[in-house]
Design a protein around this motif. Sequence first.
Motif, PDB file in Angstrom:
ATOM      1  N   GLU A  83     -15.694  10.798  -5.870  1.00 20.44           N
ATOM      2  CA  GLU A  83     -14.542  10.958  -4.978  1.00 20.44           C
ATOM      3  C   GLU A  83     -13.234  11.002  -5.761  1.00 20.44           C
TER       4      GLU A  83
ATOM      5  N   GLN B  15     -10.662  14.237  -5.859  1.00 17.46           N
ATOM      6  CA  GLN B  15      -9.256  14.178  -5.465  1.00 17.46           C
ATOM      7  C   GLN B  15      -8.353  14.609  -6.618  1.00 17.46           C
TER       8      GLN B  15
ATOM      9  N   ILE C 289      -6.582   5.652  -3.313  1.00 12.34           N
ATOM     10  CA  ILE C 289      -5.904   4.501  -2.703  1.00 12.34           C
ATOM     11  C   ILE C 289      -6.913   3.644  -1.956  1.00 12.34           C
ATOM     12  N   ASP C 290      -7.809   4.302  -1.222  1.00 11.27           N
ATOM     13  CA  ASP C 290      -8.830   3.571  -0.471  1.00 11.27           C
ATOM     14  C   ASP C 290      -9.741   2.780  -1.396  1.00 11.27           C
ATOM     15  N   MET C 291     -10.003   3.307  -2.570  1.00 10.57           N
ATOM     16  CA  MET C 291     -10.838   2.580  -3.529  1.00 10.57           C
ATOM     17  C   MET C 291     -10.165   1.294  -3.984  1.00 10.57           C
TER      18      MET C 291
ATOM     19  N   LYS D  40       1.055   4.208  -2.862  1.00 11.19           N
ATOM     20  CA  LYS D  40       0.882   5.617  -2.523  1.00 11.19           C
ATOM     21  C   LYS D  40       2.048   6.447  -3.049  1.00 11.19           C
TER      22      LYS D  40
ATOM     23  N   ASN E  44       0.825  -1.199   0.000  1.00 10.39           N
ATOM     24  CA  ASN E  44       0.000   0.000   0.000  1.00 10.39           C
ATOM     25  C   ASN E  44       0.862   1.254   0.000  1.00 10.39           C
TER      26      ASN E  44
ATOM     27  N   SER F 194      -8.074  -0.402  -2.212  1.00 11.41           N
ATOM     28  CA  SER F 194      -8.113  -1.292  -1.048  1.00 11.41           C
ATOM     29  C   SER F 194      -9.490  -1.913  -0.868  1.00 11.41           C
ATOM     30  N   SER F 195     -10.530  -1.094  -1.046  1.00 11.67           N
ATOM     31  CA  SER F 195     -11.889  -1.584  -0.815  1.00 11.67           C
ATOM     32  C   SER F 195     -12.456  -2.333  -2.009  1.00 11.67           C
TER      33      SER F 195
ATOM     34  N   GLN G  67      -4.651  13.051   0.693  1.00 10.43           N
ATOM     35  CA  GLN G  67      -5.921  12.320   0.691  1.00 10.43           C
ATOM     36  C   GLN G  67      -5.707  10.941   0.095  1.00 10.43           C
ATOM     37  N   ASP G  68      -6.412   9.994   0.643  1.00  7.70           N
ATOM     38  CA  ASP G  68      -6.241   8.614   0.193  1.00  7.70           C
ATOM     39  C   ASP G  68      -7.479   8.076  -0.513  1.00  7.70           C
ATOM     40  N   ALA G  69      -8.319   8.941  -1.049  1.00  3.16           N
ATOM     41  CA  ALA G  69      -9.578   8.497  -1.643  1.00  3.16           C
ATOM     42  C   ALA G  69      -9.351   7.428  -2.714  1.00  3.16           C
TER      43      ALA G  69
END
Length: 133
Positions: A85, A89, A73-75, A6, A2, A77-78, A69-71
């Motif tokens: 979003e 960003q 990156i979070d996508m 990033k 991760n 991951s999820s 912001q990790d928007a």
Amino acid sequence: MNKIFKLVVMATALSFCGVALASHSTDTLPQDSLVKQLQLTPEQIQQVKSLRKNTEEEIGKINTDALKQDAIIDMFSSGIWNDAEAKNQLDAIGDIQNQVRFQRAKYLFHVSQILSREQKQHLQQILIEKQLY
């Protein structure tokens, strides 16, 4: 993994800026090469240094929170994509890049104001050839 992702995303975003935002540095401002190419006088060199310092200060004031912001990156991951979003960003990152480009263009404009007619013409040629704006 991760963290690596990033870093890649951050490096990609910064590579478009033309100026290293993370350190708020203007090392990529073309001052040093311009000094040589335009054969600036000692007085002009001092003026360019002052302009560079001012530009560094202005770039340092740019809010870079959007880079943290990790928007997106979070996508990853999820596994769930969110167009709104992601666009928000990327728009925020683009805004930072535009602010840096603006400061760079402003810096080059102010540099041009201290040049002789011949130096200005040479600067314009350099800007066109190397796309320094």
